[in-house]
Design an enzyme around this catalytic site. Structure first.
Site, PDB file in Angstrom:
ATOM      1  N   HIS A  45      -5.311  -0.604   6.345  1.00  0.00           N
ATOM      2  CA  HIS A  45      -5.359  -2.066   6.502  1.00  0.00           C
ATOM      3  C   HIS A  45      -6.174  -2.517   7.720  1.00  0.00           C
ATOM      4  O   HIS A  45      -5.989  -3.626   8.214  1.00  0.00           O
ATOM      5  CB  HIS A  45      -3.952  -2.667   6.558  1.00  0.00           C
ATOM      6  CG  HIS A  45      -3.138  -2.399   5.341  1.00  0.00           C
ATOM      7  ND1 HIS A  45      -3.408  -2.979   4.117  1.00  0.00           N
ATOM      8  CD2 HIS A  45      -2.059  -1.597   5.152  1.00  0.00           C
ATOM      9  CE1 HIS A  45      -2.514  -2.544   3.233  1.00  0.00           C
ATOM     10  NE2 HIS A  45      -1.704  -1.714   3.826  1.00  0.00           N
ATOM     11  N   SER A  93      -2.261   0.873  -0.777  1.00  0.00           N
ATOM     12  CA  SER A  93      -1.438  -0.244  -0.338  1.00  0.00           C
ATOM     13  C   SER A  93      -2.246  -1.531  -0.452  1.00  0.00           C
ATOM     14  O   SER A  93      -3.445  -1.532  -0.156  1.00  0.00           O
ATOM     15  CB  SER A  93      -0.989  -0.019   1.106  1.00  0.00           C
ATOM     16  OG  SER A  93      -0.157  -1.065   1.554  1.00  0.00           O
ATOM     17  N   GLU A 117      -7.207  -7.147  -0.197  1.00  0.00           N
ATOM     18  CA  GLU A 117      -7.740  -5.800  -0.010  1.00  0.00           C
ATOM     19  C   GLU A 117      -6.778  -4.768  -0.558  1.00  0.00           C
ATOM     20  O   GLU A 117      -5.594  -5.025  -0.736  1.00  0.00           O
ATOM     21  CB  GLU A 117      -8.019  -5.530   1.474  1.00  0.00           C
ATOM     22  CG  GLU A 117      -6.847  -5.760   2.410  1.00  0.00           C
ATOM     23  CD  GLU A 117      -6.030  -4.514   2.750  1.00  0.00           C
ATOM     24  OE1 GLU A 117      -6.364  -3.402   2.305  1.00  0.00           O
ATOM     25  OE2 GLU A 117      -5.030  -4.660   3.464  1.00  0.00           O
TER      26      GLU A 117
END
Length: 138
Positions: A45, A93, A117
């Site tokens: 992330h 994720s 994303e």
């Protein structure tokens, strides 16, 4: 190894509780995907260093499926590709903004989200969100 590393997997599984007590409803990504906004590929992330591109992102009966390429043209992409190939990194994720959800006891049911994303991660919040390397062999 040189060249892009092709990967694919489910970044989200419908009606499956994650470790944060979130459940994604079927169709939750439909409007976001239909809008055509790009979905970025990140590592852990970290928006500072994209690591590749998602060539395909779509919902099917099981969940949110992604297929893309980790680019070895950056130091982070080279590192992540090597870790994926070694079997040390295989989680996916999602990064998103909640648009519509409902509480059902301790569960938050995500009915509509804006998908920003999909990251390659060490520990996915949804344990079943895993990637695999796409073989070029027929």
């Amino acid at each position: 190894m040189t060249g892009d590393l092709k990967i694919e997997g489910y970044a989200s599984l419908f009606w499956t509780r994650d470790l944060n007590d979130d459940v994604t409803a079927a169709g939750a990504f439909a409007q976001s995907l239909a809008a055509g906004a790009p979905v970025t590929m990140l590592h852990q992330h970290d928006e500072a260093e994209p690591i590749g591109v998602w060539d395909e992102v779509f919902e099917d009966a099981k969940g949110l499926f992604v297929r893309g390429r980790i680019l070895r043209t950056t130091p982070r992409g080279t590192l992540v590709a090597a870790l994926v190939e070694a079997g040390a990194l295989d989680g996916l994720s999602i990064g998103f903004r909640q648009i519509k959800a409902r509480q059902d006891g301790s569960l938050r049911v995500l009915k509509r989200v804006e998908l920003w994303e999909v990251s390659v991660v060490t520990f996915p919040m949804l344990p079943g969100a895993r990637l695999s390397v796409v073989s070029d062999q027929p």
